[in-house]
Write an enzyme that holds these catalytic residues in place. Structure first.
Site, PDB file in Angstrom:
ATOM      1  N   TYR A 171      -2.306  -7.204  12.253  1.00  0.00           N
ATOM      2  CA  TYR A 171      -2.387  -6.457  11.002  1.00  0.00           C
ATOM      3  C   TYR A 171      -3.835  -6.286  10.568  1.00  0.00           C
ATOM      4  CZ  TYR A 171       2.454  -6.156   9.198  1.00  0.00           C
ATOM      5  OH  TYR A 171       3.764  -5.841   8.968  1.00  0.00           O
TER       6      TYR A 171
ATOM      7  N   ARG B 191     -12.169   4.517   9.367  1.00  0.00           N
ATOM      8  CA  ARG B 191     -11.767   5.907   9.101  1.00  0.00           C
ATOM      9  C   ARG B 191     -11.815   6.213   7.603  1.00  0.00           C
ATOM     10  NH1 ARG B 191      -7.019  10.100  10.157  1.00  0.00           N
ATOM     11  NH2 ARG B 191      -7.925  11.522   8.647  1.00  0.00           N
TER      12      ARG B 191
ATOM     13  N   ASP C  49     -14.324   8.955   5.551  1.00  0.00           N
ATOM     14  CA  ASP C  49     -13.917   9.957   4.575  1.00  0.00           C
ATOM     15  C   ASP C  49     -14.746   9.822   3.299  1.00  0.00           C
ATOM     16  OD1 ASP C  49     -10.410   9.656   5.481  1.00  0.00           O
ATOM     17  OD2 ASP C  49     -11.873  11.176   6.064  1.00  0.00           O
TER      18      ASP C  49
ATOM     19  N   MET D 231     -17.341  12.513   1.515  1.00  0.00           N
ATOM     20  CA  MET D 231     -17.179  13.021   0.153  1.00  0.00           C
ATOM     21  C   MET D 231     -18.458  12.855  -0.647  1.00  0.00           C
ATOM     22  SD  MET D 231     -13.394  12.076  -1.134  1.00  0.00           S
ATOM     23  CE  MET D 231     -13.314  10.376  -0.675  1.00  0.00           C
TER      24      MET D 231
ATOM     25  N   PHE E  43     -10.208  13.828   0.716  1.00  0.00           N
ATOM     26  CA  PHE E  43      -9.955  12.845  -0.346  1.00  0.00           C
ATOM     27  C   PHE E  43      -8.511  12.353  -0.316  1.00  0.00           C
ATOM     28  CE2 PHE E  43      -7.607  15.358  -3.332  1.00  0.00           C
ATOM     29  CZ  PHE E  43      -8.237  16.552  -3.575  1.00  0.00           C
TER      30      PHE E  43
ATOM     31  N   ASN F 117       0.813 -13.199   6.395  1.00  0.00           N
ATOM     32  CA  ASN F 117       1.420 -13.571   7.661  1.00  0.00           C
ATOM     33  C   ASN F 117       0.769 -14.803   8.258  1.00  0.00           C
ATOM     34  OD1 ASN F 117       3.526 -12.162   9.384  1.00  0.00           O
ATOM     35  ND2 ASN F 117       2.613 -10.468   8.299  1.00  0.00           N
TER      36      ASN F 117
ATOM     37  N   ASP G 178       7.125 -20.946  11.356  1.00  0.00           N
ATOM     38  CA  ASP G 178       7.018 -19.482  11.408  1.00  0.00           C
ATOM     39  C   ASP G 178       7.698 -18.945  10.164  1.00  0.00           C
ATOM     40  OD1 ASP G 178       6.665 -16.767  12.245  1.00  0.00           O
ATOM     41  OD2 ASP G 178       6.911 -17.399  14.330  1.00  0.00           O
TER      42      ASP G 178
ATOM     43  N   ASN H 161       9.563  -9.635  11.778  1.00  0.00           N
ATOM     44  CA  ASN H 161       8.142  -9.594  11.468  1.00  0.00           C
ATOM     45  C   ASN H 161       7.410  -8.700  12.451  1.00  0.00           C
ATOM     46  OD1 ASN H 161       6.085 -10.352   9.818  1.00  0.00           O
ATOM     47  ND2 ASN H 161       5.717 -12.313  10.798  1.00  0.00           N
TER      48      ASN H 161
ATOM     49  N   SER I  37       8.229  -5.127  11.718  1.00  0.00           N
ATOM     50  CA  SER I  37       7.491  -4.651  10.542  1.00  0.00           C
ATOM     51  C   SER I  37       6.099  -4.194  10.926  1.00  0.00           C
ATOM     52  CB  SER I  37       7.354  -5.770   9.509  1.00  0.00           C
ATOM     53  OG  SER I  37       8.568  -6.047   8.900  1.00  0.00           O
TER      54      SER I  37
ATOM     55  N   THR J 163       4.477  -0.251  10.754  1.00  0.00           N
ATOM     56  CA  THR J 163       3.236   0.088  10.056  1.00  0.00           C
ATOM     57  C   THR J 163       2.294   0.813  11.009  1.00  0.00           C
ATOM     58  OG1 THR J 163       3.479  -1.918   8.740  1.00  0.00           O
ATOM     59  CG2 THR J 163       1.337  -0.834   8.692  1.00  0.00           C
TER      60      THR J 163
ATOM     61  N   THR K 214       7.282  -2.394   5.523  1.00  0.00           N
ATOM     62  CA  THR K 214       6.790  -3.195   4.407  1.00  0.00           C
ATOM     63  C   THR K 214       7.932  -3.892   3.674  1.00  0.00           C
ATOM     64  OG1 THR K 214       5.029  -1.567   4.174  1.00  0.00           O
ATOM     65  CG2 THR K 214       5.314  -3.118   2.375  1.00  0.00           C
TER      66      THR K 214
ATOM     67  N   THR L 236       9.028  -6.813   5.562  1.00  0.00           N
ATOM     68  CA  THR L 236       8.087  -7.912   5.375  1.00  0.00           C
ATOM     69  C   THR L 236       8.397  -8.677   4.095  1.00  0.00           C
ATOM     70  OG1 THR L 236       6.295  -6.829   6.565  1.00  0.00           O
ATOM     71  CG2 THR L 236       5.663  -8.476   4.954  1.00  0.00           C
TER      72      THR L 236
ATOM     73  N   THR M  25      11.201 -16.812   3.309  1.00  0.00           N
ATOM     74  CA  THR M  25      10.419 -17.916   3.849  1.00  0.00           C
ATOM     75  C   THR M  25       9.958 -18.848   2.737  1.00  0.00           C
ATOM     76  OG1 THR M  25       9.586 -16.472   5.592  1.00  0.00           O
ATOM     77  CG2 THR M  25       8.390 -18.510   5.221  1.00  0.00           C
TER      78      THR M  25
ATOM     79  N   HIS N 245       2.271   1.551  -9.914  1.00  0.00           N
ATOM     80  CA  HIS N 245       1.593   0.490 -10.611  1.00  0.00           C
ATOM     81  C   HIS N 245       1.849  -0.882  -9.999  1.00  0.00           C
ATOM     82  CE1 HIS N 245      -1.130  -1.051 -13.408  1.00  0.00           C
ATOM     83  NE2 HIS N 245      -0.368  -2.116 -13.369  1.00  0.00           N
TER      84      HIS N 245
ATOM     85  N   GLU O 206       2.345  -1.441  -7.087  1.00  0.00           N
ATOM     86  CA  GLU O 206       1.605  -1.459  -5.829  1.00  0.00           C
ATOM     87  C   GLU O 206       0.229  -2.095  -5.990  1.00  0.00           C
ATOM     88  OE1 GLU O 206       1.825  -1.017  -2.731  1.00  0.00           O
ATOM     89  OE2 GLU O 206      -0.221  -0.621  -2.072  1.00  0.00           O
TER      90      GLU O 206
ATOM     91  N   TYR P 219      -0.648  -4.273  -8.109  1.00  0.00           N
ATOM     92  CA  TYR P 219      -0.472  -5.715  -8.291  1.00  0.00           C
ATOM     93  C   TYR P 219      -0.034  -6.385  -7.004  1.00  0.00           C
ATOM     94  CZ  TYR P 219      -1.656  -5.260 -13.033  1.00  0.00           C
ATOM     95  OH  TYR P 219      -2.383  -5.019 -14.171  1.00  0.00           O
TER      96      TYR P 219
ATOM     97  N   SER Q  22      -8.092 -18.497  -5.520  1.00  0.00           N
ATOM     98  CA  SER Q  22      -7.700 -19.846  -5.919  1.00  0.00           C
ATOM     99  C   SER Q  22      -7.988 -20.835  -4.808  1.00  0.00           C
ATOM    100  CB  SER Q  22      -6.222 -19.889  -6.286  1.00  0.00           C
ATOM    101  OG  SER Q  22      -5.973 -19.150  -7.454  1.00  0.00           O
TER     102      SER Q  22
ATOM    103  N   SER R 257      -0.381 -23.288 -15.222  1.00  0.00           N
ATOM    104  CA  SER R 257      -0.641 -22.043 -15.955  1.00  0.00           C
ATOM    105  C   SER R 257      -0.933 -20.916 -14.970  1.00  0.00           C
ATOM    106  CB  SER R 257      -1.793 -22.223 -16.938  1.00  0.00           C
ATOM    107  OG  SER R 257      -3.004 -22.485 -16.248  1.00  0.00           O
TER     108      SER R 257
ATOM    109  N   THR S 232      -4.179 -12.364 -16.569  1.00  0.00           N
ATOM    110  CA  THR S 232      -5.329 -12.259 -15.666  1.00  0.00           C
ATOM    111  C   THR S 232      -6.505 -13.043 -16.233  1.00  0.00           C
ATOM    112  OG1 THR S 232      -4.570 -10.026 -15.174  1.00  0.00           O
ATOM    113  CG2 THR S 232      -6.736 -10.652 -14.362  1.00  0.00           C
TER     114      THR S 232
ATOM    115  N   LYS T 102      -6.218 -16.629 -15.556  1.00  0.00           N
ATOM    116  CA  LYS T 102      -6.629 -16.977 -14.194  1.00  0.00           C
ATOM    117  C   LYS T 102      -8.145 -17.102 -14.080  1.00  0.00           C
ATOM    118  CE  LYS T 102      -2.799 -15.140 -11.512  1.00  0.00           C
ATOM    119  NZ  LYS T 102      -2.747 -16.021 -10.335  1.00  0.00           N
TER     120      LYS T 102
ATOM    121  N   HIS U  73     -13.355   3.019 -12.398  1.00  0.00           N
ATOM    122  CA  HIS U  73     -12.530   1.866 -12.786  1.00  0.00           C
ATOM    123  C   HIS U  73     -11.702   1.358 -11.621  1.00  0.00           C
ATOM    124  CE1 HIS U  73      -9.250  -0.501 -14.416  1.00  0.00           C
ATOM    125  NE2 HIS U  73      -8.409   0.385 -13.948  1.00  0.00           N
ATOM    126  N   PHE U  74     -10.924   2.244 -11.000  1.00  0.00           N
ATOM    127  CA  PHE U  74     -10.015   1.678 -10.001  1.00  0.00           C
ATOM    128  C   PHE U  74     -10.743   1.222  -8.743  1.00  0.00           C
ATOM    129  CE2 PHE U  74      -9.649   5.252  -7.151  1.00  0.00           C
ATOM    130  CZ  PHE U  74      -9.351   6.405  -7.853  1.00  0.00           C
ATOM    131  N   HIS U  75     -11.875   1.861  -8.422  1.00  0.00           N
ATOM    132  CA  HIS U  75     -12.632   1.330  -7.291  1.00  0.00           C
ATOM    133  C   HIS U  75     -13.223  -0.024  -7.633  1.00  0.00           C
ATOM    134  CE1 HIS U  75     -12.432   5.417  -5.524  1.00  0.00           C
ATOM    135  NE2 HIS U  75     -12.551   4.759  -4.390  1.00  0.00           N
TER     136      HIS U  75
END
Lengths: 214, 668, 128
Positions: free
Chosen positions: B61, B71, B75, B79, B103, B124, B135, B142, B145, B149, B201, B204, B211, B284, B286, B288, B299, B315, B359, B362, B419-421
Site C-alpha cells: 500500500y 504523479r 500535477d 498547476m 486539477f 495494516n 494478522d 486484506n 482489498s 485499490t 476500502t 478493509t 480485528t 467530510h 473522509e 477525518y 500519539s 481523554s 481536537t 488532543k 486551509h485544506f492543504h
C-alpha cells in the site's frame, strides 16, 4: 464451540489473568470473528440503502409532469411479494436449525424453498417493473421514477445476488457436507437474507404504503 | 466491437500526456526487465503479490502511495507553473481543457490514491503488531482489498494514455459531470476507478473493525490498547459508515450517464444539489478518516520520543470517539453558499466549530506529554512538532470558515485551498512522513539516514509555508480556486512565491527517494539489531526487525497499559526475560492469487464499461464471480509452521534481547 | 491449555443456540409477529378510520417494530453481555442511517424552498 483445540493455532499458551472486558481473552475464534465481520458489512449495506432512501425521499415529488405513485403501485402485488419474502426468511431460519443438526435432506429442502420463495418475489418485481416500463413509466421518465427503480431495483439486485449465493451454498453443502467453514458461510448467508427482509419492510412501508396514501 | 475506443483515444496531438505516457511505459518496461534479469518474479509473487501477511500488504500500500505521490505532485507543480505564467495577456502553456483535467487528477489522486493507501498501509502494518496478534481478522480479504485499490490506480493512470480524465474537479459535481456536458470518457474513468477501489476500502474497514474489536492479545482490554489502534478503529468505523454513501452517489451519477436516469440532470426533475449533499455526507467523514490515524501516529511518536506515557489516555480515547461521531454532523459546511438558508447553516456552523474541541483536547494532551519528558528530536519528532505548529493554524482557519457569513466571502477561493492543504499536509502528510521514518526499521531491519530525513522535513515545512501562505492572502483578495488564467497582475509575486514553495516541496520528495536509496546502500551502519531502535512503548517493538511471518512465537500476555514498556522495564530491572513459554506449532493462512486475479477482472470490466465494450464488461464480471466460486471450493486454508522453527526463531530473539538488554532503554 | 473460553462473552450475530424446540419457536413467534404487523400496516394504510396525518407516523412505527422483530427473533440480537459488540455496531449503524436520512431530507427541503421560480413560471412571467 471449544477453543482448546484452536488455542495452539493462535499460539495461546499463557493463561489470561484478570477480567478485562470483551474480546480481551485472546483472539476470538473464527466462528465469532467471521459472522461479526459480516454483520459489519451488513450495517454498511444498511447505510447504502439509507442513502437510496434519502434520495428517494428527496425526489419522490419530482415527477416532471409524469406518472405519480398512486397511479403506478398495486398494493395487492406488494402484499404477495411481502408474504413471499417473509416466508422465505422464515424457512431460511428453519434451514439453519436443521443444518446445525447436520440433516442434509431437510436442510437442502428448506434452502430450496427459501430460493423458490425468493424467485417468486423477484418474478413479481420484474413483472411490476416490466409493466411500468411498458406504460412509459420507466426510470428515464422522471427523477422520481429514477429513484424508485434504483431503490427497489437495488434491493432486487441484492436478492438476485442472494439467490446466486444460495445456489452456491447448496452446492457446497452437498459436495463438502457441514464443515465448519461452510457452516460459517451459511450463517452469513442467513444474516444477509434476513437483512434483506428488513430492508423490504422499509421499502413497502415508505414507498408503497406511505407513498400511496390518499 | 471495441465500443467507443478508437485510435483517437491516444493523445498523439497532446505533447504532455504523450511524452508522459511514453516515459511511464519505458520506465515500467525497464523495471520489468530488471526484475526479470535478477530473477525476482517468483520472489515477488510469493512474498508480496499473493501474500496474506498484513506487513507485506501494508508495505505494498505504501509503495503504491509513494509512487502516486509523484504523479499527484507533478500535477501540482504543473498547476503552480501555469498560474505563475498565465498572468494578464499570457495564456500559459496549459489550455483550460487540459488544466481542468490536471486539477481534477491532482485532487483525485492525492486523496484516493496517495493519502488513503498510505494511511491504510500503516494501519495494516502496525495494528496487528500493536494488538499482539498474528494478522488481521480476514487476511485473504486484506489481499483482495489491496489489489482492488491497485485496480483503481491502474484505471486512473490509464486515462493519461488512452482518452482523457474528468474535468470536473475531484468530486465531479453535476450538471457539469452529466453526459450532456461531459460526454467523453473522463468522468467515466473517474467514476469506475473510484467504485472499484471503494469496494476494497470498505472491505478493509470490515477487516480492521473486526480485528480491533474481536482479536487482541490476552489481557488487552479496550483501555489497554495503544492510541493508534483506537484511532484506527474510529477511522475504520467512519469508512464503514461513509463509503456506502459515496458508492451510492457515484452509482447514481453513473446511472444518469449510462442509462439516462434523472437524478442530477437539469431536466426530468433532477436535482444537482442532492449530489452535493450526498457526496459531502461522505466527503467530510473522509477527511477525518485520514486525520484520525494521523493523530494516532502522533500519539505514538510523541510519547515514545518524550520518554513518557501519553498524557490523558482516556481523554484521548474519548476525544477520538467524539470526533468519530461529530464528523457525521458537519457536512453542510462544504456548501453553506448553496442556499439552505440561515437556520440550517447556523446548525451546521455551530457543529463545525464544536468539532474543534476534541481536537484541541488532543493537542493539549500531546503538549503535556512532552512537558516534563526528556524529548529526543529524531526525525519523527520534528514532524510532530511541525504538525503542532502547522495544523493548529490550519484548524483555526477552519473554524473561521465554519462561520457561514465568513464562508460566503471565501468559499471556493484560494483561502479555502490554503486551509485544506494546511490541515492535510500539516496534519496527514507530516504524520505519514513521521510514521514512515518511525516504522521503517521495523519493516526492513535498519533505520533511515537521520540527516537526510531532517533535510526532507525542512523542505516540506518551509516549502509548505511558502507555497500556501500566499494563497490565504490571495483568497482574501478574491482569487478563486482552479483558475487557469490569472486576471490580476498584482497577484503575480504571491503566486511566484507559491511556485518556489512547491519547488522546495518537490526537492523534499526527491530527497526522500535519495534518502531511501542512500539508506539501503549504507544499511549496515544502522542495523536495527534488537528490534527496538527508539525505546518504544508498544508491542510491535517486542519483535525483531523485521518480525517473523507470524509476528509472535507466543501471543504476549498484557498486564496493563503500555504492555511492552512495563515488560521491558521489568526485564531490565531484573536482568532477565520472562520465563520461556511453551511453544506450539502455528497455523498461518496460505498465500492466495485471488486478489490479483479478481482485480484483473475488475480492471477489465471497468475498462470495458468506460469504453462501452459491453461483451468485455460481461466477461469481466463473470470472471470475477468465477474466481470467487473457485476460491470458495478451496479445502486447504492454512499451513502449519513447525514448532522447531518457532522455537528456533524465538530463542534467537531471546538471545539477542538478553545480550542487548541495557541498550533497549534510553533512560538507562 | 487455557481455562478461559473466549466464546463465553461472544455470540455471533444470527447464531442459533439452545435446543431445537426453542430455536424453532423463536422463528415461529417471529414469523407470527411479522405477519401480524404486516397485516396491520396494510390495514392502517387503507382504512379511513384513523386520523390522516397520523397514518404515516403509525406506519413508520409499525415498520420499526417489525424490524425489531426480525432483529430479535431471526437475527437473535439480544441485550445480553455476549451480544454487546453486535448491539453497539447496530446502534452505530442506526445512528448513521438516521443522520443520513433526516439530514438529507431536512437540507433538501430547505434548499428546494429557497430555489427561485421554476422555468415554467419564468415563462409565464415573460409572456405578460
Amino acid at each position: 464451540m471449544t477453543t482448546v483445540s484452536e488455542a495452539p493455532a493462535v499460539g495461546l499458551t499463557h493463561q489470561g489473568s484478570e477480567d478485562t472486558g470483551l474480546g480481551h481473552r485472546g483472539p476470538a475464534s473464527k466462528s465469532i470473528v467471521v459472522p461479526y465481520g459480516f454483520w459489519l458489512f451488513i450495517l454498511s449495506d444498511m447505510v447504502l440503502f439509507s442513502a437510496l432512501f434519502a434520495t428517494y425521499a428527496s425526489l419522490v415529488h419530482a415527477t416532471d409532469g409524469g406518472p405519480i405513485t398512486n397511479q403506478l403501485f398495486d398494493r395487492k402485488l406488494v402484499a404477495i411479494e411481502t408474504l413471499a419474502l417473509l416466508l422465505s426468511s422464515f424457512v431460511c431460519g428453519l434451514a439453519m436449525i436443521t443444518a446445525k443438526r447436520r440433516n442434509m435432506l431437510w436442510t437442502q429442502g428448506w434452502l430450496l424453498l427459501t430460493g423458490l420463495l425468493g424467485l417468486v418475489f423477484l418474478s413479481i418485481e420484474l413483472f411490476e417493473f416490466g409493466k411500468m416500463i411498458g406504460e412509459g413509466a420507466g426510470p428515464q421518465r422522471s427523477a422520481f421514477l429514477s429513484s424508485f427503480f434504483t431503490l427497489v431495483g437495488c434491493h432486487g439486485a441484492h436478492v438476485t445476488a442472494g439467490l446466486l449465493w444460495l445456489g452456491t451454498m447448496m452446492a457446497q453443502i452437498w459436495t463438502k457436507g457441514f464443515r465448519q467453514d461452510i457452516m460459517r458461510r451459511l450463517l452469513c448467508y442467513s444474516v444477509f437474507w434476513h437483512a434483506l427482509d428488513i430492508i423490504w419492510v422499509a421499502i413497502f412501508t415508505i414507498v408503497y404504503l406511505i407513498g400511496t396514501l390518499p | 466491437m471495441f465500443g467507443r475506443l478508437t485510435w483517437d483515444a491516444v493523445p498523439f496531438n497532446q505533447p504532455i500526456p504523450l511524452i508522459t505516457s511514453l516515459v511511464v511505459i519505458l520506465a515500467l518496461g525497464a523495471v520489468a526487465i530488471w526484475v526479470t534479469r535478477i530473477r525476482a518474479w517468483p520472489y515477488l509473487w510469493h512474498e508480496y503479490i499473493t501474500s496474506t501477511d498484513h506487513k507485506r500488504i501494508g508495505i505494498m500500500y505504501i509503495v503504491l502511495a509513494l509512487v502516486m505521490l509523484v504523479r499527484g505532485f507533478s500535477d501540482a507543480i504543473m498547476m503552480r507553473a501555469q498560474q505563475s505564467l498565465a498572468i494578464g495577456a499570457s495564456q500559459g502553456y496549459l489550455p483550460p481543457e487540459h488544466y481542468d483535467q490536471i486539477f481534477s487528477a491532482h485532487g483525485t489522486i492525492m486523496i484516493f490514491f496517495v493519502a488513503m493507501p498510505f494511511v491504510i498501509g500503516f494501519m495494516n502494518f502496525v495494528v496487528p503488531l500493536q494488538l499482539g496478534v498474528r494478522d488481521v481478522a480476514f487476511p485473504t480479504m486484506n489481499n483482495v482489498s489491496f489489489w482492488l485499490t491497485a485496480s483503481g490506480v491502474l484505471l486512473v493512470n490509464l486515462s493519461l494514455f488512452l482518452g482523457e480524465f474528468a474535468r470536473t474537479g475531484w468530486l465531479g459535481f453535476p450538471p457539469l459531470s452529466e453526459k450532456a456536458f461531459s460526454p467523453g470518457v473522463g468522468v467515466d474513468y473517474y467514476l469506475v476507478a473510484l467504485q472499484i477501489s471503494g469496494v476494497g476500502t470498505v472491505l478493509t474497514a470490515v477487516n480492521f473493525v473486526t480485528t480491533i474489536l474481536k482479536t487482541r492479545a490476552p489481557g488487552m482490554s479496550y483501555l489497554r490498547m495503544p492510541v493508534f489502534c483506537w484511532t484506527s478503529l474510529a477511522s475504520n468505523l467512519l469508512i464503514l459508515a461513509a463509503f456506502p454513501v459515496l458508492t451510492v452517489t457515484l452509482a447514481l451519477l453513473m446511472l444518469d450517464r449510462y442509462l439516462g436516469f434523472h437524478f442530477f440532470t437539469n431536466d426530468g426533475g433532477g436535482n444537482s444539489m442532492l449530489y452535493m449533499n450526498l457526496i459531502w455526507i461522505w466527503g467530510h467523514p473522509e477527511v477525518y478518516i485520514l486525520i484520525l490515524p494521523a493523530f494516532g501516529i502522533y500519539s505514538e511518536v510523541v510519547s515514545t520520543f518524550s520518554g513518557k506515557p501519553l498524557f490523558g489516555y482516556r481523554s484521548m480515547v474519548f476525544a477520538t470517539l467524539a470526533i468519530c461521531v461529530l464528523s457525521f454532523t458537519v457536512w453542510l459546511h462544504h456548501f453553506f453558499t448553496m442556499g439552505a438558508g440561515a437556520d440550517v447553516n447556523a446548525v451546521f456552523g455551530i457543529a463545525s466549530m464544536l468539532i474543534g474541541i476534541p481536537t484541541g483536547v488532543k493537542i493539549y494532551n500531546w503538549l503535556f506529554t512532552m512537558y516534563g519528558g526528556r524529548v529526543r528530536f529524531n526525525v519523527p519528532m520534528y514532524y510532530a512538532v511541525g504538525f503542532m505548529l502547522t495544523f493548529v493554524v490550519g484548524g483555526l482557519t477552519g473554524v473561521l470558515l465554519a462561520i457561514p457569513p465568513v464562508d460566503f466571502i471565501v468559499h471556493n477561493s484560494l483561502f479555502l485551498v490554503a486551509h485544506f492543504h494546511q490541515v492535510i499536509i500539516g496534519g496527514v502528510v507530516f504524520a505519514l512522513m513521521a510514521g514512515y521514518t518511525y516504522w521503517f526499521p521495523k519493516a526492513f531491519g535498519f533505520t533511515l539516514d537521520e540527516r537526510l530525513g531532517k533535510a526532507v522535513f525542512w523542505c516540506w515545512f518551509i516549502g509548505f509555508h511558502l507555497a500556501f501562505m500566499p494563497l490565504y492572502v490571495l483568497g482574501f483578495w478574491g482569487a478563486t480556486r482552479r483558475m487557469q488564467h490569472i486576471p490580476d497582475p498584482t497577484w503575480a509575486p504571491w503566486l511566484n512565491i507559491a511556485f518556489v514553495g512547491a519547488a522546495i516541496i518537490g526537492l523534499g520528495i526527491v530527497l526522500t527517494v535519495v534518502q531511501l536509496l542512500y539508506s539501503i546502500r549504507t544499511r549496515d551502519r544502522r542495523r536495527d539489531i534488537t528490534g527496538d531502535p527508539w525505546d518504544g512503548r508498544t508491542l510491535e517493538w517486542l519483535t525483531l526487525s523485521p518480525p517473523p511471518h507470524y509476528n509472535f512465537a507466543v501471543l504476549p500476555d498484557v498486564h496493563g497499559e503500555e504492555a511492552y514498556w512495563t515488560r521491558k522495564q521489568t526485564a531490565i530491572k531484573e536482568e532477565r526475560l520472562i520465563d520461556e513459554p511453551n511453544y506450539q506449532p502455528i497455523e498461518m493462512p496460505l498465500n492466495t492469487p485471488v486478489g490479483i486475479i479478481c482485480a484483473f477482472f475488475a480492471s477489465v470490466c471497468g475498462f470495458a464499461v468506460i469504453w462501452y465494450i459491453w461483451w468485455l464488461a460481461i466477461l469481466g464480471l463473470i470472471g470475477a464471480f468465477a474466481i470467487f466460486v473457485w476460491y470458495a471450493w478451496r479445502d486447504e486454508h492454512e499451513h502449519i509452521i513447525p514448532v522447531e522453527e518457532v522455537r528456533a526463531n524465538a530463542r534467537e530473539r531471546r538471545r539477542i534481547r538478553m545480550e542487548h538488554l541495557h541498550e533497549l532503554s534510553q533512560s538507562v | 491449555m487455557t481455562e478461559h473460553d473466549p466464546e463465553l462473552l461472544n455470540v455471533a450475530p444470527g447464531e442459533p443456540h439452545d435446543n431445537m424446540f426453542s430455536e424453532t419457536l423463536s422463528y415461529v413467534i417471529g414469523m407470527g409477529l411479522a405477519l401480524l404487523l404486516t397485516a396491520i400496516s396494510f390495514w392502517v394504510a387503507s382504512t379511513s378510520t384513523l386520523w390522516g396525518p397520523g397514518v404515516a407516523v403509525g406506519l413508520v412505527v409499525l415498520a420499526i417494530a417489525q424490524m425489531g422483530v426480525h432483529l430479535v427473533f431471526f437475527l437473535h440480537i439480544t441485550s445480553g453481555p455476549d451480544n454487546t459488540n453486535n448491539v453497539l455496531a447496530l446502534a452505530f449503524g442506526v445512528l448513521i442511517v438516521f443522520l443520513v436520512m433526516v439530514g438529507t431530507i431536512w437540507i433538501m427541503a430547505h434548499m428546494n424552498a429557497n430555489m427561485g421560480p421554476t422555468p415554467e413560471m419564468m415563462n409565464l412571467q415573460m409572456q405578460h
